[in-house]
Design a protein around this motif. Structure first.
Motif, PDB file in Angstrom:
ATOM      1  N   ALA A  79       4.674  15.303  -4.205  1.00 48.66           N
ATOM      2  CA  ALA A  79       3.262  15.138  -4.561  1.00 48.66           C
ATOM      3  C   ALA A  79       2.501  14.488  -3.413  1.00 48.66           C
ATOM      4  CB  ALA A  79       3.131  14.301  -5.830  1.00 48.66           C
ATOM      5  N   PHE A  80       3.125  13.515  -2.767  1.00 44.83           N
ATOM      6  CA  PHE A  80       2.485  12.845  -1.627  1.00 44.83           C
ATOM      7  C   PHE A  80       2.281  13.819  -0.470  1.00 44.83           C
ATOM      8  CE2 PHE A  80       2.494  10.548   2.366  1.00 44.83           C
ATOM      9  CZ  PHE A  80       1.640   9.485   2.128  1.00 44.83           C
ATOM     10  N   SER A  81       3.323  14.558  -0.110  1.00 45.08           N
ATOM     11  CA  SER A  81       3.211  15.471   1.031  1.00 45.08           C
ATOM     12  C   SER A  81       2.265  16.632   0.745  1.00 45.08           C
ATOM     13  CB  SER A  81       4.594  16.001   1.430  1.00 45.08           C
ATOM     14  OG  SER A  81       5.191  16.723   0.373  1.00 45.08           O
ATOM     15  N   SER A  82       2.206  17.076  -0.497  1.00 48.92           N
ATOM     16  CA  SER A  82       1.297  18.179  -0.849  1.00 48.92           C
ATOM     17  C   SER A  82      -0.160  17.765  -0.757  1.00 48.92           C
ATOM     18  CB  SER A  82       1.597  18.680  -2.264  1.00 48.92           C
ATOM     19  OG  SER A  82       2.893  19.208  -2.350  1.00 48.92           O
ATOM     20  N   ALA A  83      -0.427  16.463  -0.908  1.00 55.16           N
ATOM     21  CA  ALA A  83      -1.807  15.973  -0.873  1.00 55.16           C
ATOM     22  C   ALA A  83      -2.281  15.664   0.540  1.00 55.16           C
ATOM     23  CB  ALA A  83      -1.928  14.720  -1.741  1.00 55.16           C
ATOM     24  N   ILE A  84      -1.416  15.831   1.545  1.00 50.09           N
ATOM     25  CA  ILE A  84      -1.811  15.541   2.925  1.00 50.09           C
ATOM     26  C   ILE A  84      -2.862  16.549   3.367  1.00 50.09           C
ATOM     27  CG2 ILE A  84      -1.020  15.443   5.320  1.00 50.09           C
ATOM     28  CD1 ILE A  84       1.673  14.503   4.322  1.00 50.09           C
ATOM     29  N   SER A 119       0.833  -1.205   0.000  1.00 47.08           N
ATOM     30  CA  SER A 119       0.000   0.000   0.000  1.00 47.08           C
ATOM     31  C   SER A 119       0.865   1.251   0.000  1.00 47.08           C
ATOM     32  CB  SER A 119      -0.911   0.003   1.232  1.00 47.08           C
ATOM     33  OG  SER A 119      -1.733  -1.139   1.259  1.00 47.08           O
ATOM     34  N   LEU A 120       1.909   1.246   0.812  1.00 46.61           N
ATOM     35  CA  LEU A 120       2.798   2.406   0.872  1.00 46.61           C
ATOM     36  C   LEU A 120       3.559   2.583  -0.430  1.00 46.61           C
ATOM     37  CD1 LEU A 120       4.104   1.873   4.503  1.00 46.61           C
ATOM     38  CD2 LEU A 120       2.547   3.660   3.728  1.00 46.61           C
ATOM     39  N   PHE A 121       3.900   1.475  -1.074  1.00 45.66           N
ATOM     40  CA  PHE A 121       4.523   1.549  -2.396  1.00 45.66           C
ATOM     41  C   PHE A 121       3.689   2.408  -3.323  1.00 45.66           C
ATOM     42  CE2 PHE A 121       7.466  -2.368  -3.066  1.00 45.66           C
ATOM     43  CZ  PHE A 121       8.354  -1.818  -2.160  1.00 45.66           C
ATOM     44  N   GLU A 122       2.413   2.083  -3.395  1.00 48.57           N
ATOM     45  CA  GLU A 122       1.549   2.784  -4.346  1.00 48.57           C
ATOM     46  C   GLU A 122       1.372   4.242  -3.970  1.00 48.57           C
ATOM     47  OE1 GLU A 122      -2.948   2.598  -6.193  1.00 48.57           O
ATOM     48  OE2 GLU A 122      -2.043   0.781  -5.372  1.00 48.57           O
ATOM     49  N   GLY A 123       1.426   4.533  -2.661  1.00 49.54           N
ATOM     50  CA  GLY A 123       1.267   5.913  -2.223  1.00 49.54           C
ATOM     51  C   GLY A 123       2.325   6.833  -2.792  1.00 49.54           C
ATOM     52  N   PHE A 124       3.554   6.324  -2.917  1.00 51.69           N
ATOM     53  CA  PHE A 124       4.649   7.157  -3.408  1.00 51.69           C
ATOM     54  C   PHE A 124       4.989   6.874  -4.861  1.00 51.69           C
ATOM     55  CE2 PHE A 124       5.309   7.262   1.186  1.00 51.69           C
ATOM     56  CZ  PHE A 124       5.606   8.600   1.402  1.00 51.69           C
ATOM     57  N   ASP A 125       5.033   5.613  -5.236  1.00 50.46           N
ATOM     58  CA  ASP A 125       5.458   5.232  -6.585  1.00 50.46           C
ATOM     59  C   ASP A 125       4.283   5.285  -7.547  1.00 50.46           C
ATOM     60  OD1 ASP A 125       6.881   4.297  -8.729  1.00 50.46           O
ATOM     61  OD2 ASP A 125       6.922   2.199  -8.064  1.00 50.46           O
TER      62      ASP A 125
END
Length: 641
Positions: free
Chosen positions: A433-438, A413-419
């Motif tokens: 992109a991940f941190s901006s969507a928090i 799940s974490l893979f897909e969150g970033f990759d």
């Protein structure tokens, strides 16, 4: 010039308009006050560049608008916009003209949007109305061109490239398809006779739709037709003729009979929502470009926005990307060590302003965007070392519960969150992109916990709610007035409702996540915030999603991040409409439009599945698409192909 235009296609017109946009960018930098007109023009052209359909008449309007904007380029020779001319200050006169240009371009874009959404048979029978509307818009562009000449005090022989009378000739000229269709109409007695006879209209509709190629892929087995209300069986008409799979729906009759101005007014709210979103994207792209130039000379780790991720990136001396497995492992070790030390160290440093130190914060006010590449990664022209980039960020002890979701069980799940592109690497761009969507108010560990397992809680929540709404619709149908039961039954028996059922019933059951109060509360907070945002956008467009391309207006990034809440809010609205059926006679096209909206959402989901199938081998599409896509049904369909 007219002869040249008659030989050009839509690609030629848009190609010239795209080149013009580059010149307008330069003009806007010199004279920002003309930006209102330039932004409107660029937004409409960008919308047209993404369309899969084209029409020569639309191209002629784009050409006329381009001629008008070319006239605006004359301002580049005026160094001082405040210079006085015989009729007053240039800037003051131009601002009035550019405001009018902005309105004309918006009207043009709205007309194009509605024109493309109309069926061919509607365009054909209302061709004279559309030609009049397009000519009216072109006349407005021509008048604005003259206004610009006057405002700029250009004493030359510049003229409008397309004379209006010649333009009218091109607008009225039928295409090859229209000419063939005209023969079919004349064989049945002419336009008036066909409009008076529903049987003849049905025959023409069948001919039109058999020749109409629809490029969109489907999220379901191909039905006999795009119309959701078409029965699959043969029905005998009153005259004994057999009408196969085709019938006139209320939406089609409305478009054939309602005044064109009313249709354009109905479409305006949805189009302006699209245009505003496109304009916002253009402004963001400009800021993004400026930030890329500024940050192109910075060291790699400084490009990471989140302080914790930036610290990890710096300590590990990673370059522009790292293998996803190493990244997740280091992320786990980082937080394991940080939370372990809380038991032995002094009380942690307090976060500023009472907020968690893990909130997504940007240490430098100028850091607004990441860049993905540089020359050699050297620090060039940097100031003295800034301690803010080297201090160990504080963690909040209250987030320790999140640590269990950074374990090996949640690595996929974490893979897909970033990759996001499934290439096995995590880049600076993807981390940002991940941190901006928090969501606002969340810490990084909370966001990681949600991405690891919180989406499962949401999936089961929407599974339950969507099933409840669909069951309620069945009971509402029983209480509906007799006049309303047929349209409700058509809605409930449509293949799009079957598609929703298969989607939600294929979601995985919850495991231990269901008993984690912290996780369920976190997911609930996210649902509430996301539903409020989606509901506001849906209210603007009156809960109508008119195409697959329009889905991106409701959320950035991947559709699986907002698919279930969007479906839930849409069908909940449809239930509210059906509830009125016990006391009010519904307009039949209301539910036809509702079904089309669901179909467009499912089509968007299908496109995402095809994208995933192209990114990774089909044998692992299901595993990849589970978290947090929430779409086993679609994944299995892809594998079965």
């Amino acid at each position: 010039m007219v002869a040249d235009l008659s030989k050009k296609n839509m690609g030629d017109f848009l190609g010239e308009a795209k080149k013009l946009m580059d010149a307008l960018d330069v003009l806007q930098q010199v004279h920002p006050f003309v930006g209102v007109a330039i932004l409107a023009f660029k937004a409409v052209v960008n919308l047209e560049l993404t369309r899969r359909e084209n029409d020569r008449r639309v191209g002629l309007m784009i050409a006329q608008a381009s001629d008008m904007m070319i006239m605006l380029l004359q301002l580049k020779d005026t160094k001082d916009p405040a210079i006085m001319r015989p009729h007053g200050e240039i800037r003051g006169r131009l601002e009035r003209v550019t405001d009018g240009i902005k309105q004309d371009i918006q009207d043009c874009g709205n007309a194009i949007d509605k024109y493309y959404k109309s069926k061919f048979i509607v365009k054909f029978f209302r061709s004279s109305h559309w030609a009049s509307e397009f000519l009216k818009i072109c006349n407005s562009f021509s008048q604005r061109t003259q206004d610009l000449q006057l405002a700029l005090n250009i004493r030359t022989t510049l003229r409008v490239d397309i004379a209006i009378d010649k333009l009218e000739e091109l607008m009225q000229r039928p295409s090859e398809r229209e000419a063939r269709f005209e023969k079919e109409v004349q064989m049945r007695g002419g336009r008036e006779k066909c409009l008076e006879s529903e049987d003849k209209l049905v025959e023409l509709l069948k001919i039109a739709e058999q020749r109409e190629v629809r490029p969109q892929s489907k999220a379901h087995p191909d039905p006999p037709s795009k119309d959701v209300n078409k029965p699959a069986s043969k029905t005998a008409s009153a005259s004994g003729s057999v009408v196969e799979q085709y019938r006139l729906d209320a939406s089609l009759l409305h478009e054939l009979r309602a005044p064109l101005r009313s249709l354009l007014d109905e479409n305006r709210a949805l189009f302006m929502f699209k245009l505003d979103t496109q304009t916002s994207d253009i402004k963001d792209a400009i800021k993004d470009s400026e930030a890329r130039i500024i940050w192109a000379f910075n060291s790699r780790f400084r490009r990471v926005k989140d302080p914790h991720l930036r610290y990890i990136w710096k300590e590990m001396k990673w370059t522009t990307s790292v293998k996803a497995l190493y990244f997740i492992a280091e992320l786990h070790d980082y937080y394991l060590n940080r939370f372990s030390r809380l038991r032995h160290d002094a009380p942690p440093a307090q976060a500023t302003s009472g907020t968690s130190s893990l909130m997504v914060q940007v240490p430098s006010p100028t850091l607004t965007v990441s860049v993905t590449s540089d020359s050699e990664g050297e620090d060039r022209g940097l100031p003295a070392v800034d301690l803010r980039y080297h201090e160990l960020p504080a963690v909040d002890p209250a987030d320790k519960w999140c640590l269990k979701y950074l374990s090996v069980f949640y690595v996929p799940s974490l893979f897909e969150g970033f990759d996001s592109d499934a290439n096995g690497l995590v880049s600076v761009r993807e981390v940002n992109a991940f941190s901006s969507a928090i969501p606002s108010g969340w810490s990084l560990p909370q966001a990681l916990a949600y991405w690891a397992a919180g989406w499962r809680v949401d999936g089961q929540y929407y599974h339950t709610r969507i099933e409840q709404v669909l069951n309620s619709m069945v009971y509402v149908q029983a209480d509906a007035l007799p006049e309303n039961r047929r349209c409700i039954a058509t809605y409930l028996n449509s293949y799009v409702i079957d598609g929703i059922k298969r989607l939600v019933r294929s979601l995985a059951e919850l495991g231990s996540e269901d008993s984690d109060l912290d996780l369920t509360q976190l997911a609930a907070r996210r649902r509430t915030a996301q539903e409020e945002i989606l509901a506001d956008k849906l209210n603007v467009v009156k809960y109508e999603i008119d195409s697959t391309d329009s889905i991106k207006l409701f959320g950035s990034g991947r559709i699986e991040n907002f698919l279930l809440p969007l479906l839930y809010l849409v069908i909940r609205r449809h239930l509210q409409i059906m509830t009125l059926a016990s006391t009010v006679i519904l307009v039949e096209r209301e539910l036809e439009s509702a079904t089309q909206t669901i179909e467009n959402i499912l089509d968007g989901m299908s496109l995402r599945v095809e994208q995933l199938a192209g990114m990774i081998p089909g044998c692992i599409v299901m595993n990849y698409f589970l978290p947090p896509s929430q779409n086993h049904f679609a994944s299995r369909e892809t594998i079965q192909k």
